[in-house]
Scaffold this active site. Sequence first.
Site, mmCIF file in Angstrom:
data_model
loop_
_atom_site.group_PDB
_atom_site.id
_atom_site.type_symbol
_atom_site.label_atom_id
_atom_site.label_comp_id
_atom_site.label_asym_id
_atom_site.label_seq_id
_atom_site.Cartn_x
_atom_site.Cartn_y
_atom_site.Cartn_z
ATOM 1 N N ASP A 108 -28.246 24.490 -2.999
ATOM 2 C CA ASP A 108 -28.524 25.739 -2.252
ATOM 3 C C ASP A 108 -30.245 26.170 -2.826
ATOM 4 O O ASP A 108 -30.149 26.440 -3.974
ATOM 5 C CB ASP A 108 -27.798 26.810 -2.429
ATOM 6 C CG ASP A 108 -26.526 26.417 -1.446
ATOM 7 O OD1 ASP A 108 -26.475 25.454 -0.659
ATOM 8 O OD2 ASP A 108 -25.343 27.064 -1.716
ATOM 9 N N ASP A 148 -17.924 25.483 8.022
ATOM 10 C CA ASP A 148 -17.511 26.443 7.081
ATOM 11 C C ASP A 148 -16.238 26.988 7.301
ATOM 12 O O ASP A 148 -16.084 27.439 8.277
ATOM 13 C CB ASP A 148 -18.493 27.459 6.917
ATOM 14 C CG ASP A 148 -20.068 27.129 6.536
ATOM 15 O OD1 ASP A 148 -20.076 25.881 5.926
ATOM 16 O OD2 ASP A 148 -21.236 27.548 6.951
#
Length: 270
Positions: free
Chosen positions: A130, A11
């Site tokens: 997600d 990330d």
Amino acid sequence: MLAKRIIPCLDIDNGRVVKGVNFVDIIDAGDPVELAKIYDEQGADELVFLDITASSDKRNTVIDLVKRVAEQVFIPFTVGGGIRTVEDVRDVLAAGADKVSVNTAAVNSPELITQGSHKFGAQCMVVAIDARRRKNLQSPEVQPKEVNNDCACDVSSEYEVVIHGGRTRTGIDAVKWARKVEQLGSGEILLTSMDGDGTQKGYDLEMTKTISDAVRIPVIASGGAGTVEHIAEALNVCDAALLASLLHYRKLTIPQIKDYLQKNSIPVRQ
């Protein structure tokens, strides 16, 4: 049986690898190019880079990062975050990435999946989903979002697609959305349990299996790996496992993971 894949996830925020729990309490985890080289040398099957800020003023930084990573690693890597148009897809692939990951843009403009698939091939288009269990979506900061999507009605599972780091509800059923993105031309699904992200308490196996069984394309499990046993459990129900905290903080190495998997009759590339 096809070999299962171990995929480190980096990330990225302002050019650095970061990690948190449930996408909050973010802390620095290192330099992305250095970590990419380490994971390549350790035997990772692929890499995933996600620009978690996903803002347009970071686009040049991400493109530069893609170029630097492409010069250093020799395994496929996927880049996501802030990709909203076919031109964005082209630019990231031209910089050296092998695949792109789309999430919020896919929810808001599903045609992007089809356009990218037609122009660059389905193998280049990864849709990141997600999702959270509906029973965990009662907190006031999570607000329903109106979307123009035919998966947003007639609820059939307990999993709902969320965007903006899990803070924004969409009303979209995650299982229906997985089937939809496959029809639209996605070559792969990156499925993250936002309830489990960063907790190291294990993947949401029920959600992962439900969605893996619902589609024919590969599914990558993400969110919650804390032990090598968690990884093995996930790979018994899907095609690949995404890892972050476990690797970034040296709790496990990729050779250790693959040795354990091989000893437990889970096929991996050595």
